[in-house]
Enzyme design. Structure first.
Site, PDB file in Angstrom:
ATOM      1  N   THR A  67      -6.936  -7.225   4.491  1.00 23.79           N
ATOM      2  CA  THR A  67      -6.015  -7.107   3.377  1.00 23.79           C
ATOM      3  C   THR A  67      -6.154  -5.719   2.778  1.00 23.79           C
ATOM      4  OG1 THR A  67      -5.202  -8.195   1.382  1.00 23.79           O
ATOM      5  CG2 THR A  67      -7.577  -8.204   1.676  1.00 23.79           C
ATOM      6  N   LYS A  71      -5.092  -2.616   6.062  1.00 21.43           N
ATOM      7  CA  LYS A  71      -4.166  -3.125   7.087  1.00 21.43           C
ATOM      8  C   LYS A  71      -3.643  -2.046   8.037  1.00 21.43           C
ATOM      9  CE  LYS A  71      -2.185  -7.255   4.996  1.00 21.43           C
ATOM     10  NZ  LYS A  71      -0.928  -7.916   4.661  1.00 21.43           N
ATOM     11  N   ASP A 108       2.095 -11.946   9.292  1.00 24.98           N
ATOM     12  CA  ASP A 108       2.828 -12.054   8.017  1.00 24.98           C
ATOM     13  C   ASP A 108       4.308 -12.406   8.235  1.00 24.98           C
ATOM     14  OD1 ASP A 108       0.737 -11.649   6.266  1.00 24.98           O
ATOM     15  OD2 ASP A 108       1.040  -9.490   6.111  1.00 24.98           O
ATOM     16  N   GLY A 134      13.291  -3.929  -0.829  1.00 22.58           N
ATOM     17  CA  GLY A 134      11.960  -3.360  -0.630  1.00 22.58           C
ATOM     18  C   GLY A 134      11.823  -2.810   0.779  1.00 22.58           C
TER      19      GLY A 134
HETATM   20  N1  LIG Z   1       3.385 -13.961   0.027  1.00 25.64           N
HETATM   21  C1  LIG Z   1       2.656 -13.163   0.770  1.00 25.64           C
HETATM   22  O1  LIG Z   1       1.915 -13.605   1.663  1.00 25.64           O
HETATM   23  C2  LIG Z   1       2.754 -11.674   0.564  1.00 25.64           C
HETATM   24  C3  LIG Z   1       2.413 -10.786   1.605  1.00 25.64           C
HETATM   25  C4  LIG Z   1       2.550  -9.402   1.370  1.00 25.64           C
HETATM   26  C5  LIG Z   1       2.973  -8.938   0.122  1.00 25.64           C
HETATM   27  N2  LIG Z   1       3.282  -9.830  -0.858  1.00 25.64           N
HETATM   28  C6  LIG Z   1       3.760  -9.347  -2.192  1.00 25.64           C
HETATM   29  O2  LIG Z   1       4.868  -8.492  -1.971  1.00 25.64           O
HETATM   30  C7  LIG Z   1       4.906  -7.458  -2.949  1.00 25.64           C
HETATM   31  C8  LIG Z   1       5.003  -6.096  -2.254  1.00 25.64           C
HETATM   32  O3  LIG Z   1       3.854  -5.896  -1.450  1.00 25.64           O
HETATM   33  P1  LIG Z   1       3.789  -4.695  -0.379  1.00 25.64           P
HETATM   34  O4  LIG Z   1       2.496  -4.855   0.353  1.00 25.64           O
HETATM   35  O5  LIG Z   1       5.037  -4.617   0.390  1.00 25.64           O
HETATM   36  O6  LIG Z   1       3.671  -3.416  -1.361  1.00 25.64           O
HETATM   37  P2  LIG Z   1       4.085  -1.915  -1.051  1.00 25.64           P
HETATM   38  O7  LIG Z   1       3.934  -1.597   0.387  1.00 25.64           O
HETATM   39  O8  LIG Z   1       3.327  -1.117  -2.070  1.00 25.64           O
HETATM   40  O9  LIG Z   1       5.662  -1.858  -1.418  1.00 25.64           O
HETATM   41  C9  LIG Z   1       6.091  -2.037  -2.753  1.00 25.64           C
HETATM   42  C10 LIG Z   1       7.614  -2.156  -2.761  1.00 25.64           C
HETATM   43  O10 LIG Z   1       8.034  -2.446  -4.113  1.00 25.64           O
HETATM   44  C11 LIG Z   1       8.974  -1.436  -4.524  1.00 25.64           C
HETATM   45  N3  LIG Z   1       8.840  -1.175  -5.959  1.00 25.64           N
HETATM   46  C12 LIG Z   1       7.701  -1.042  -6.670  1.00 25.64           C
HETATM   47  N4  LIG Z   1       8.004  -0.779  -7.961  1.00 25.64           N
HETATM   48  C13 LIG Z   1       9.359  -0.738  -8.060  1.00 25.64           C
HETATM   49  C14 LIG Z   1      10.277  -0.516  -9.127  1.00 25.64           C
HETATM   50  N5  LIG Z   1       9.837  -0.262 -10.390  1.00 25.64           N
HETATM   51  N6  LIG Z   1      11.605  -0.563  -8.870  1.00 25.64           N
HETATM   52  C15 LIG Z   1      12.063  -0.812  -7.614  1.00 25.64           C
HETATM   53  N7  LIG Z   1      11.238  -1.041  -6.554  1.00 25.64           N
HETATM   54  C16 LIG Z   1       9.903  -0.999  -6.781  1.00 25.64           C
HETATM   55  C17 LIG Z   1       8.604  -0.220  -3.705  1.00 25.64           C
HETATM   56  O11 LIG Z   1       9.691   0.682  -3.671  1.00 25.64           O
HETATM   57  P3  LIG Z   1       9.450   2.259  -3.414  1.00 25.64           P
HETATM   58  O12 LIG Z   1       9.351   2.430  -1.930  1.00 25.64           O
HETATM   59  O13 LIG Z   1      10.631   2.901  -4.027  1.00 25.64           O
HETATM   60  O14 LIG Z   1       8.153   2.615  -4.127  1.00 25.64           O
HETATM   61  C18 LIG Z   1       8.330  -0.870  -2.351  1.00 25.64           C
HETATM   62  O15 LIG Z   1       9.524  -1.202  -1.674  1.00 25.64           O
HETATM   63  C19 LIG Z   1       3.642  -7.647  -3.795  1.00 25.64           C
HETATM   64  O16 LIG Z   1       4.002  -8.349  -4.959  1.00 25.64           O
HETATM   65  C20 LIG Z   1       2.742  -8.495  -2.919  1.00 25.64           C
HETATM   66  O17 LIG Z   1       1.852  -9.311  -3.666  1.00 25.64           O
HETATM   67  C21 LIG Z   1       3.187 -11.193  -0.667  1.00 25.64           C
END
Ligand SMILES: NC(=O)c1ccc[n+]([C@@H]2O[C@H](COP(=O)([O-])OP(=O)(O)OC[C@H]3O[C@@H](n4cnc5c(N)ncnc54)[C@H](OP(=O)(O)O)[C@@H]3O)[C@@H](O)[C@H]2O)c1
Length: 280
Positions: A67, A71, A108, A134
């Site tokens: 995690t 990753k 995932d 996203g």
């Molecule tokens: N259910 C599950 O098993 C699982 C698995 C993985 C992740 N998740 C959840 O998914 C979410 C994202 O995780 P990730 O690993 O993909 O994170 P990440 O790689 O950091 O990506 C974050 C995403 O959110 C966008 N974002 C952040 N702040 C924003 C804002 N103020 N306005 C618009 N867009 C915004 C980012 O856009 P930019 O590119 O413009 O920064 C990017 O697309 C988290 O909440 C995480 O807990 C859940």
């Protein structure tokens, strides 16, 4: 195969890692299958990741999950990365082969699609365009999961448009990148909407989204699971759309990992879900 005379070992490497729900999932399944084993949280710094991974065979681990923040970095430290993980650009599961080699994959995307099918058995990836908000790690897994399930068009919409364009270029058909401002219009004929941004997560700003154009029969998912119902899901439910939160993705990605390590495909039962929900 299971190992009745062996103590089964696996874990999750991360930093921080104590918040992870994975130990609860896997330890529940050990109990359910009548196996002796333990799945442990392993707090590993980036500098020690390679040494920790290489120690897995000597310690008798069947494998581990990865995690944040490991990753992507771990991809260069293992012996084999499968095609799914290469397309996603990250690994979340390592299996120790009998010869000690480390084989890596990413479940995932599988977990995400399974969570949709569990919640809405008649949902089909090819029922109409999918809109994915996203372009981060979560989005890449969701997009690969949808594409592998037969989605014909996946509209990726991200605040930083360049990241959406990169994702579309990396994964090719059926992915198209649209600008963040077009997210309302992009819903017009969509059958599936997924939020993979961190917006709506506890402690983060809310996602501003006009659902006016969304089909009444579209399925809406948010991979966030804290809170259990984000504002997006509440708004979708209020207008009659079916909704799925991120808890199923978390549970379902763990199932094939347990199977790869210990030879038993465990189930995502209501009791398991309730046990995890009680910790959120
Ligand atoms: N259910 C599950 O098993 C699982 C698995 C993985 C992740 N998740 C959840 O998914 C979410 C994202 O995780 P990730 O690993 O993909 O994170 P990440 O790689 O950091 O990506 C974050 C995403 O959110 C966008 N974002 C952040 N702040 C924003 C804002 N103020 N306005 C618009 N867009 C915004 C980012 O856009 P930019 O590119 O413009 O920064 C990017 O697309 C988290 O909440 C995480 O807990 C859940």
């Amino acid at each position: 195969m299971s190992h009745p005379k062996r103590f089964c070992l696996a874990g999750v490497m991360g930093l921080p890692v104590l918040h992870s729900r994975s130990p609860r999932l896997h330890n529940h399944w050990f109990g359910e299958a009548g196996m002796s084993g333990a799945y442990v949280p392993l707090e590993i710094t980036p500098e020690r990741l390679e040494a920790a991974l290489r120690a897995l065979p000597a310690l008798g681990f069947a494998g581990c999950n990865l995690t944040i923040p490991h990753k992507v970095a771990a991809m260069a430290m293992v012996d084999e990365v499968d095609e799914t993980a290469r397309r996603i650009g990250a690994i979340n599961c390592i299996v120790v082969r009998p010869d000690g080699q480390l084989h890596a994959t990413n479940y995932d995307g599988f977990g995400f699609v399974e969570s949709l099918v569990e919640a809405a058995p008649d949902w089909r990836a090819d029922a109409g365009p999918a809109v994915v908000l996203g372009a981060g790690g979560g989005a890449r897994a969701v997009v690969v999961g949808l594409a592998d399930r037969g989605a014909k068009e996946i509209r990726v919409i991200n605040r930083t448009h360049g990241r959406a364009l990169d994702l579309a270029a990396d994964l090719g058909d059926p992915v198209v990148a649209l600008p963040w401002e077009a997210r309302g219009e992009a819903l017009a004929d969509a059958a599936t909407l997924v939020n993979t941004t961190s917006l709506g997560m506890e402690g983060q700003p809310e996602l501003a989204m006009d659902l006016g154009r969304l089909r009444g029969d579209a399925l809406v998912s948010d991979i966030v699971y804290i809170p259990r119902e984000t504002r997006l899901l509440a708004a979708a439910r209020a207008r009659g759309n079916r909704t799925v939160n991120g808890l199923g993705m978390l549970i379902h990605q763990a199932r094939p990992a347990f199977r790869d390590w210990f030879g038993v495909m465990p189930q995502a039962t209501p009791a398991l879900r309730a046990m995890i929900e009680a910790t959120l």
